[in-house]
Motif scaffolding. Structure first.
Motif, PDB file in Angstrom:
ATOM      1  N   ALA A 100       0.836  -1.207   0.000  1.00 33.12           N
ATOM      2  CA  ALA A 100       0.000   0.000   0.000  1.00 33.12           C
ATOM      3  C   ALA A 100       0.869   1.255   0.000  1.00 33.12           C
ATOM      4  O   ALA A 100       0.569   2.235  -0.695  1.00 33.12           O
ATOM      5  CB  ALA A 100      -0.923  -0.010   1.216  1.00 33.12           C
ATOM      6  N   ARG A 101       1.944   1.227   0.755  1.00 34.63           N
ATOM      7  CA  ARG A 101       2.845   2.378   0.786  1.00 34.63           C
ATOM      8  C   ARG A 101       3.554   2.541  -0.563  1.00 34.63           C
ATOM      9  O   ARG A 101       3.733   3.664  -1.051  1.00 34.63           O
ATOM     10  CB  ARG A 101       3.864   2.231   1.909  1.00 34.63           C
ATOM     11  N   GLU A 102       3.973   1.441  -1.145  1.00 34.98           N
ATOM     12  CA  GLU A 102       4.650   1.513  -2.439  1.00 34.98           C
ATOM     13  C   GLU A 102       3.740   2.105  -3.508  1.00 34.98           C
ATOM     14  O   GLU A 102       4.203   2.845  -4.386  1.00 34.98           O
ATOM     15  CB  GLU A 102       5.128   0.117  -2.859  1.00 34.98           C
ATOM     16  N   ARG A 103       2.444   1.784  -3.442  1.00 43.57           N
ATOM     17  CA  ARG A 103       1.505   2.320  -4.423  1.00 43.57           C
ATOM     18  C   ARG A 103       1.344   3.838  -4.301  1.00 43.57           C
ATOM     19  O   ARG A 103       0.969   4.512  -5.260  1.00 43.57           O
ATOM     20  CB  ARG A 103       0.137   1.636  -4.282  1.00 43.57           C
ATOM     21  N   LEU A 104       1.633   4.374  -3.120  1.00 43.79           N
ATOM     22  CA  LEU A 104       1.520   5.819  -2.916  1.00 43.79           C
ATOM     23  C   LEU A 104       2.648   6.595  -3.585  1.00 43.79           C
ATOM     24  O   LEU A 104       2.501   7.779  -3.888  1.00 43.79           O
ATOM     25  CB  LEU A 104       1.528   6.139  -1.418  1.00 43.79           C
ATOM     26  N   VAL A 105       3.775   5.923  -3.807  1.00 44.25           N
ATOM     27  CA  VAL A 105       4.972   6.596  -4.317  1.00 44.25           C
ATOM     28  C   VAL A 105       5.016   6.479  -5.841  1.00 44.25           C
ATOM     29  O   VAL A 105       4.994   5.372  -6.371  1.00 44.25           O
ATOM     30  CB  VAL A 105       6.246   5.975  -3.706  1.00 44.25           C
ATOM     31  N   PRO A 106       5.067   7.582  -6.571  1.00 40.16           N
ATOM     32  CA  PRO A 106       5.068   7.522  -8.027  1.00 40.16           C
ATOM     33  C   PRO A 106       6.131   6.600  -8.635  1.00 40.16           C
ATOM     34  O   PRO A 106       5.871   5.962  -9.653  1.00 40.16           O
ATOM     35  CB  PRO A 106       5.285   8.983  -8.438  1.00 40.16           C
ATOM     36  N   VAL A 107       7.329   6.529  -8.045  1.00 41.36           N
ATOM     37  CA  VAL A 107       8.345   5.644  -8.621  1.00 41.36           C
ATOM     38  C   VAL A 107       8.147   4.188  -8.209  1.00 41.36           C
ATOM     39  O   VAL A 107       8.888   3.313  -8.662  1.00 41.36           O
ATOM     40  CB  VAL A 107       9.777   6.103  -8.252  1.00 41.36           C
ATOM     41  N   GLY A 108       7.168   3.919  -7.356  1.00 41.42           N
ATOM     42  CA  GLY A 108       6.756   2.548  -7.080  1.00 41.42           C
ATOM     43  C   GLY A 108       7.576   1.768  -6.086  1.00 41.42           C
ATOM     44  O   GLY A 108       7.476   0.537  -6.033  1.00 41.42           O
ATOM     45  N   ARG A 109       8.365   2.439  -5.271  1.00 40.04           N
ATOM     46  CA  ARG A 109       9.122   1.707  -4.253  1.00 40.04           C
ATOM     47  C   ARG A 109       9.376   2.590  -3.039  1.00 40.04           C
ATOM     48  O   ARG A 109       9.260   3.813  -3.100  1.00 40.04           O
ATOM     49  CB  ARG A 109      10.450   1.198  -4.813  1.00 40.04           C
ATOM     50  N   ILE A 110       9.761   1.930  -1.935  1.00 37.18           N
ATOM     51  CA  ILE A 110      10.143   2.622  -0.719  1.00 37.18           C
ATOM     52  C   ILE A 110      11.607   3.055  -0.850  1.00 37.18           C
ATOM     53  O   ILE A 110      12.432   2.350  -1.436  1.00 37.18           O
ATOM     54  CB  ILE A 110       9.953   1.715   0.507  1.00 37.18           C
ATOM     55  N   GLY A 111      11.936   4.200  -0.302  1.00 29.35           N
ATOM     56  CA  GLY A 111      13.300   4.691  -0.388  1.00 29.35           C
ATOM     57  C   GLY A 111      14.274   3.835   0.396  1.00 29.35           C
ATOM     58  O   GLY A 111      13.918   3.166   1.372  1.00 29.35           O
ATOM     59  N   ARG A 112      15.514   3.869  -0.054  1.00 31.68           N
ATOM     60  CA  ARG A 112      16.602   3.175   0.633  1.00 31.68           C
ATOM     61  C   ARG A 112      17.532   4.203   1.280  1.00 31.68           C
ATOM     62  O   ARG A 112      17.665   5.321   0.769  1.00 31.68           O
ATOM     63  CB  ARG A 112      17.398   2.316  -0.356  1.00 31.68           C
ATOM     64  N   PRO A 113      18.218   3.839   2.355  1.00 30.75           N
ATOM     65  CA  PRO A 113      19.169   4.778   2.951  1.00 30.75           C
ATOM     66  C   PRO A 113      20.180   5.318   1.944  1.00 30.75           C
ATOM     67  O   PRO A 113      20.565   6.484   2.015  1.00 30.75           O
ATOM     68  CB  PRO A 113      19.842   3.944   4.046  1.00 30.75           C
ATOM     69  N   GLN A 114      20.589   4.480   1.000  1.00 29.12           N
ATOM     70  CA  GLN A 114      21.555   4.927   0.005  1.00 29.12           C
ATOM     71  C   GLN A 114      21.018   6.072  -0.851  1.00 29.12           C
ATOM     72  O   GLN A 114      21.767   6.961  -1.266  1.00 29.12           O
ATOM     73  CB  GLN A 114      21.975   3.765  -0.900  1.00 29.12           C
ATOM     74  N   ASP A 115      19.698   6.058  -1.111  1.00 30.20           N
ATOM     75  CA  ASP A 115      19.089   7.160  -1.865  1.00 30.20           C
ATOM     76  C   ASP A 115      19.317   8.485  -1.149  1.00 30.20           C
ATOM     77  O   ASP A 115      19.567   9.522  -1.786  1.00 30.20           O
ATOM     78  CB  ASP A 115      17.584   6.928  -2.039  1.00 30.20           C
ATOM     79  N   MET A 116      19.204   8.464   0.164  1.00 24.21           N
ATOM     80  CA  MET A 116      19.384   9.678   0.959  1.00 24.21           C
ATOM     81  C   MET A 116      20.865  10.062   1.033  1.00 24.21           C
ATOM     82  O   MET A 116      21.220  11.241   0.928  1.00 24.21           O
ATOM     83  CB  MET A 116      18.842   9.481   2.385  1.00 24.21           C
ATOM     84  N   ALA A 117      21.715   9.053   1.198  1.00 23.41           N
ATOM     85  CA  ALA A 117      23.150   9.309   1.322  1.00 23.41           C
ATOM     86  C   ALA A 117      23.712   9.947   0.061  1.00 23.41           C
ATOM     87  O   ALA A 117      24.548  10.856   0.130  1.00 23.41           O
ATOM     88  CB  ALA A 117      23.887   8.007   1.625  1.00 23.41           C
ATOM     89  N   ASP A 118      23.260   9.492  -1.103  1.00 26.55           N
ATOM     90  CA  ASP A 118      23.775  10.039  -2.358  1.00 26.55           C
ATOM     91  C   ASP A 118      23.518  11.541  -2.453  1.00 26.55           C
ATOM     92  O   ASP A 118      24.387  12.311  -2.877  1.00 26.55           O
ATOM     93  CB  ASP A 118      23.131   9.322  -3.552  1.00 26.55           C
ATOM     94  N   VAL A 119      22.313  11.956  -2.059  1.00 30.84           N
ATOM     95  CA  VAL A 119      21.969  13.377  -2.145  1.00 30.84           C
ATOM     96  C   VAL A 119      22.701  14.175  -1.077  1.00 30.84           C
ATOM     97  O   VAL A 119      23.195  15.283  -1.329  1.00 30.84           O
ATOM     98  CB  VAL A 119      20.445  13.576  -2.038  1.00 30.84           C
TER      99      VAL A 119
END
Length: 267
Positions: free
Chosen positions: A210-229
């Motif tokens: 249900a949470r994944e469906r809320l996100v346009p890219v279709g997945r939950i974020g990963r810590p690495q996604d945050m670290a890169d930015v």
């Protein structure tokens, strides 16, 4: 994460508060890959030391220190240790945070205050103390980890949203006041992220889907996604980025109008 030559972080000293958490660990690994020296600060000294040792078994590029970010003396002691070891701090990642949930109608002042002490005051204290080292070293960068809850109220979460909103404004004020000192201040605001702190929510597959469906890219974020930015904002590649907030949520915060019923367009 692209290598350190591109980021320009090689040889820099990066201090990460809350460095033993999911996002903190990802920042630690990314910074080491980029050739930086990393200081892991955590409320529990043993946890901080273990985190640093796991990432850097030789102990040449990562150290762990116990630190209460809401206590000026504790942060000052950590800063002194960093100065003795590597001469001072070049980059501060204000990542430490806590959550004490509860409806506002009966939230205790103690819980409200404790959250603000860590989530907001901790950012100011760290910025003040490590910022002085940056001035001595000719400049630096501060990256604060806020949340999409800074602009989208998160119900039944006590002071979490007000505190994160204040962190975003604190960063903008620091950017204005400290820009002339060659210190940049920016914010990343994560959305839904799978970390050790949140993994209990995702054990229920129905909740996860249900949470994944809320996100346009279709997945939950990963810590690495945050670290890169975060590491981009900390790097020389973001040398002209100051006082900004980058939302890292897969587009979740842009979906409000999609929830409004429209004839012929309901999903």
């Amino acid at each position: 994460m692209t290598g350190g030559n591109w980021l320009g972080l090689s040889g820099k000293t990066i201090v990460v508060t809350g460095g033993s958490g999911g996002i903190g660990r990802a920042i630690l690994r990314g910074a080491l890959d980029a050739g930086a020296r990393v200081v892991v600060l955590d409320y529990d000294a043993k946890t901080a030391e273990e985190t640093a040792r796991e990432a850097d078994s030789a102990g040449c590029l990562a150290i762990g220190l116990g630190c209460d970010v809401s206590d000026t003396d504790s942060v000052a002691a950590a800063a002194e240790a960093v100065a003795e070891r590597w001469g001072g701090c070049d980059v501060l990642i204000n990542n430490a945070g806590i959550l004490r949930p509860g409806p506002l109608e009966d939230l205790s002042l103690e819980d409200w205050t404790r959250m603000l002490d860590v989530n907001l005051n901790g950012c100011l204290i760290g910025s003040q103390i490590f910022g002085k080292q940056m001035v001595e070293r000719g400049g630096g960068a501060i990256v604060h980890v806020a949340s999409i809850s800074a602009s989208q109220p998160q119900p039944f979460s006590g002071a979490y949203s007000p505190g994160k909103a204040a962190v975003a404004m604190l960063s903008r004020q620091l950017a204005y006041e400290w820009g002339p000192k060659r210190i940049r201040s920016n914010v990343i605001s994560p959305g839904l992220v799978l970390t050790p702190l949140s993994e209990a929510f995702y054990k229920d597959e129905d909740v996860r889907r249900a949470r994944e469906r809320l996100v346009p890219v279709g997945r939950i974020g990963r810590p690495q996604d945050m670290a890169d930015v975060a590491l981009f904002l900390a790097s020389d590649r973001a040398a002209y980025v100051n006082g900004q907030e980058i939302v890292v949520d897969g587009g979740l915060s842009q979906t409000l109008m999609g929830t409004v019923p429209r004839p012929g367009y309901s999903g």
